[in-house]
Design a protein around this motif. Sequence first.
Motif, PDB file in Angstrom:
ATOM      1  N   LEU A 146       0.844  -1.189   0.000  1.00 37.89           N
ATOM      2  CA  LEU A 146       0.000   0.000   0.000  1.00 37.89           C
ATOM      3  C   LEU A 146       0.883   1.243   0.000  1.00 37.89           C
ATOM      4  O   LEU A 146       1.990   1.220   0.524  1.00 37.89           O
ATOM      5  N   SER A 147       0.376   2.326  -0.565  1.00 37.47           N
ATOM      6  CA  SER A 147       1.102   3.599  -0.570  1.00 37.47           C
ATOM      7  C   SER A 147       0.766   4.385   0.685  1.00 37.47           C
ATOM      8  O   SER A 147      -0.305   4.231   1.257  1.00 37.47           O
ATOM      9  N   GLY A 178      -1.315   8.368  -1.048  1.00 38.05           N
ATOM     10  CA  GLY A 178      -1.753   7.041  -0.636  1.00 38.05           C
ATOM     11  C   GLY A 178      -3.044   7.080   0.154  1.00 38.05           C
ATOM     12  O   GLY A 178      -3.911   6.223  -0.010  1.00 38.05           O
ATOM     13  N   THR A 200      -5.821   7.761  -2.542  1.00 40.16           N
ATOM     14  CA  THR A 200      -6.009   6.862  -3.681  1.00 40.16           C
ATOM     15  C   THR A 200      -5.956   5.381  -3.346  1.00 40.16           C
ATOM     16  O   THR A 200      -6.388   4.568  -4.165  1.00 40.16           O
ATOM     17  N   THR A 201      -5.432   5.003  -2.206  1.00 46.33           N
ATOM     18  CA  THR A 201      -5.278   3.595  -1.877  1.00 46.33           C
ATOM     19  C   THR A 201      -6.501   3.084  -1.131  1.00 46.33           C
ATOM     20  O   THR A 201      -6.896   3.650  -0.116  1.00 46.33           O
ATOM     21  N   ALA A 210      -7.498  -3.592  -2.875  1.00 45.29           N
ATOM     22  CA  ALA A 210      -6.195  -4.191  -3.160  1.00 45.29           C
ATOM     23  C   ALA A 210      -6.161  -5.656  -2.726  1.00 45.29           C
ATOM     24  O   ALA A 210      -5.664  -6.516  -3.460  1.00 45.29           O
TER      25      ALA A 210
END
Length: 81
Positions: free
Chosen positions: A10-11, A16, A19-20, A25
């Motif tokens: 993950l960012s 992050g 957008t994460t 994910a």
Amino acid sequence: MANKVERVALSGGLIGMLTTNPKAAIDKVLVRENAEGWKAVHVEPHSTSNLFVNFLQLLILVCTIGLWTFGAGYMILFEKG
């Protein structure tokens, strides 16, 4: 019976955070591995305890003015058999 581990990265930072999507994910990895016949048996949050890696994350975060750094993530154990 075979086992394997997949890491979901993950960012971090502001980018992050905006957008994460951790759930998306993880779901993406689960769908891909299930299609190949693997079954998830354990999901573990992954965080680093390495002082150098923590320092590097902080350095990158400072250099990008808080916009991005690599983050932790999840480790997923799969089995097939």
